[in-house]
Write a protein that holds these residues in place. Structure first.
Motif, PDB file in Angstrom:
ATOM      1  N   THR A 192      -2.006   7.507 -41.511  1.00  0.00           N
ATOM      2  CA  THR A 192      -2.110   6.006 -41.480  1.00  0.00           C
ATOM      3  C   THR A 192      -2.981   5.560 -42.802  1.00  0.00           C
ATOM      4  O   THR A 192      -3.530   6.218 -43.463  1.00  0.00           O
ATOM      5  N   ASP A 195      -8.731   2.486 -42.300  1.00  0.00           N
ATOM      6  CA  ASP A 195      -9.865   3.086 -41.860  1.00  0.00           C
ATOM      7  C   ASP A 195      -9.426   3.639 -40.348  1.00  0.00           C
ATOM      8  O   ASP A 195      -8.968   2.588 -39.518  1.00  0.00           O
ATOM      9  N   ALA A 196      -9.491   4.944 -40.109  1.00  0.00           N
ATOM     10  CA  ALA A 196      -9.083   5.746 -38.828  1.00  0.00           C
ATOM     11  C   ALA A 196      -9.623   4.863 -37.510  1.00  0.00           C
ATOM     12  O   ALA A 196      -8.952   4.590 -36.329  1.00  0.00           O
ATOM     13  N   ARG A 197     -10.896   4.541 -37.479  1.00  0.00           N
ATOM     14  CA  ARG A 197     -11.559   3.892 -36.318  1.00  0.00           C
ATOM     15  C   ARG A 197     -11.042   2.866 -35.962  1.00  0.00           C
ATOM     16  O   ARG A 197     -10.971   2.429 -34.591  1.00  0.00           O
ATOM     17  N   GLN A 199      -7.851   1.788 -36.104  1.00  0.00           N
ATOM     18  CA  GLN A 199      -6.442   1.872 -36.127  1.00  0.00           C
ATOM     19  C   GLN A 199      -5.827   2.168 -34.617  1.00  0.00           C
ATOM     20  O   GLN A 199      -6.377   3.201 -34.061  1.00  0.00           O
ATOM     21  N   PHE A 204      -0.451   6.027 -35.873  1.00  0.00           N
ATOM     22  CA  PHE A 204      -0.626   7.534 -36.021  1.00  0.00           C
ATOM     23  C   PHE A 204       1.007   7.907 -35.738  1.00  0.00           C
ATOM     24  O   PHE A 204       1.422   9.434 -36.010  1.00  0.00           O
TER      25      PHE A 204
END
Length: 487
Positions: A192, A195-197, A199, A204
């Motif tokens: 992605t 910021d993964a937190r 998302q 994904f």
């Protein structure tokens, strides 16, 4: 106290020192830039209108490769969609262009601090501010989602608290990095941009819907409520629903979120050092009048415009193609609409005009109108060509993607399943169009909690096998789907 001076950038990044420059013989870059998701963002001076602005220039290291044309197209399209949103909670777009191979967008310079700055210095937030900020964000999302503009990277760094207390959502640049069009995918499944937190799980799998932004909003609310034992139960419950794994378990849309936040709004405590000026009296007076407006009764009527030149349908198609290639989508749509209205409905060229209209609306990112136009074009083309003919399958794929972008997942799934059934009925080797439809349906199934069905579809495609150019995409998505089943 850290401030970004209105430049939207990733918190904590170091400025890139460059020499002063003038863009388009008009915008004087007067400050060192900060790196955003797509480019450098400068504080600048508009020499013609005597005002400060922000200028965003696309990263040079993103140019020159195979994806340059597609990246620039999206850069320009997202700027136009952002301008179309026309909401006070979104920085205004003033100009867009290219100067010596530097693609730029000129925007309103936002004065204030990021929500990240605020949370770093004030925890817990004074009573009422979390609901107030969340309500303003949801109002922005209700507007941007209506024009199919999904942020994809909503987080405290991309929310600005202005000195008058209003909130602006900034940096829609990541929206450019993800697209429903697999032929020009810049972000593969399993990865992605952002910021993964913050998302949503579906990001994904390569999918983004309005509900994906709602997930991010839920994370932002949780950040604001951290260390606040007195947080309202209703706000805590809303944040927990927003971060549900399945999009269908989240609130329907941002309007619903705003409606649930509205009863929680009340008089706000002061925020020294952050909210310092208050909203000007003239703006408060104007805001008071807006409460007197009646609720809208329906769609706004299309503006009446005069036609200064009579074109044949073929001339209209050719002219519209030129306009669309130049990014002047509104002119292209107007020409095609006029040509369709003026032509004999029995004339076969009307079908071609409808196909062109659908294609222009898809390219323009106008998902709502594109879905409707695709449906009309599909109906007009049905019977003239086979259900899996490239012209027809392309329209059906665009219609399914449009439904998904609008958050209409059930409708998207129906279109995908119908198209795939037609490909299976047609038999033969697995074509690229068939694989694309299967991949997009599989991603949709996975985010709806049916990862087992999604995995079966992808394994079946690999067993055929598909055309070589599609194998990598199928395997990437299969790995991402399996990760959702066995994290």
């Amino acid at each position: 106290m850290t401030r970004h001076n209105g430049l939207w950038s990733n918190h904590g990044t170091e400025p890139i020192v460059t020499s002063p420059a003038l863009i388009a013989d008009r915008y004087e870059l007067i400050d060192d830039p900060f790196r955003g998701s797509m480019g450098e963002v400068f504080r600048a001076y508009d020499t013609r209108l005597d005002r400060e602005v922000a200028v965003k220039v696309i990263h040079r290291d993103l140019l020159g490769g195979d994806l340059e044309t597609e990246l620039v197209r999206r850069f320009r399209r997202e700027a136009r969609l952002t301008a179309k949103a026309a909401h006070p909670g979104v920085p205004e777009i003033f100009d867009i262009g290219v100067d010596q191979n530097r693609h730029y967008v000129v925007m309103e310079l936002v004065q204030g601090a990021t929500l990240r700055d605020l949370l770093n210095e004030v925890q817990p937030l004074p009573d009422g501010w979390a609901a107030f900020i969340a309500a303003q964000i949801s109002a922005v999302l209700a507007c941007t989602h209506a024009v199919a503009l999904i942020h994809r990277d909503l987080k405290p760094d991309n929310v600005m608290l202005c000195v008058d207390g209003t909130v602006k959502v900034i940096d829609f640049g990541v929206a450019i990095l993800a697209d429903m069009n697999p032929s020009s995918r810049l972000t593969p499944p399993g990865a992605t941009a952002g910021d993964a937190r913050y998302q949503a799980p579906e990001r994904f799998l390569g999918l983004a819907t309005p509900q994906s932004d709602l997930f991010s909003l839920g994370r932002v609310i949780q950040d604001m409520l951290r260390d606040d034992p007195s947080a309202p139960d209703a706000l805590v419950a809303l944040s927990e629903q927003l971060v549900q794994v399945s999009p269908e378990q989240r609130p329907v849309n941002a309007t619903e979120v705003f409606g649930r936040l509205k009863p929680l709004l009340g008089r706000l405590a002061s925020l020294p050092g952050f909210v310092t000026s208050g909203r000007p009296d003239a703006l408060r007076m104007y805001d008071e009048t807006l409460r007197l407006l009646p609720a809208p009764l329906g769609e706004r009527c299309a503006p009446v415009h005069a036609s200064y030149e009579v074109l044949t349908p073929r001339q209209a198609r050719a002219r519209a193609e030129v306009y669309a290639a130049d990014g002047r989508f509104n002119l292209a749509v107007r020409l095609l609409d006029d040509a369709i209205a003026a032509a004999d409905p029995a004339d076969r060229i009307v079908t071609d005009l409808r196909r062109d209209l659908a294609a222009v609306l898809v390219d323009a990112g106008d998902a709502r109108r594109a879905v409707d136009a695709c449906a009309v074009a599909v109906k007009a083309l049905a019977g003239r060509v086979a259900p899996t003919h490239p012209a027809l399958s392309s329209l059906r794929l665009s219609m399914a993607r449009g439904h998904a972008v609008l958050g209409e997942l059930r409708q998207a799934r129906d279109v995908y399943e119908s198209l795939i059934d037609d490909f299976v009925t047609a038999g033969g080797s697995t074509s690229a169009e068939h694989v694309v439809a299967v991949c997009e349906l599989a991603a949709l199934l996975a985010i709806q909690g049916d990862a087992g069905h999604a995995e079966d579809l992808l394994v079946k495609v690999l067993d055929v096998p598909p055309v070589p150019s599609c194998v990598g995409r199928v395997r990437e998505l299969l790995a991402a789907v399996r990760q959702t089943r066995h994290p």
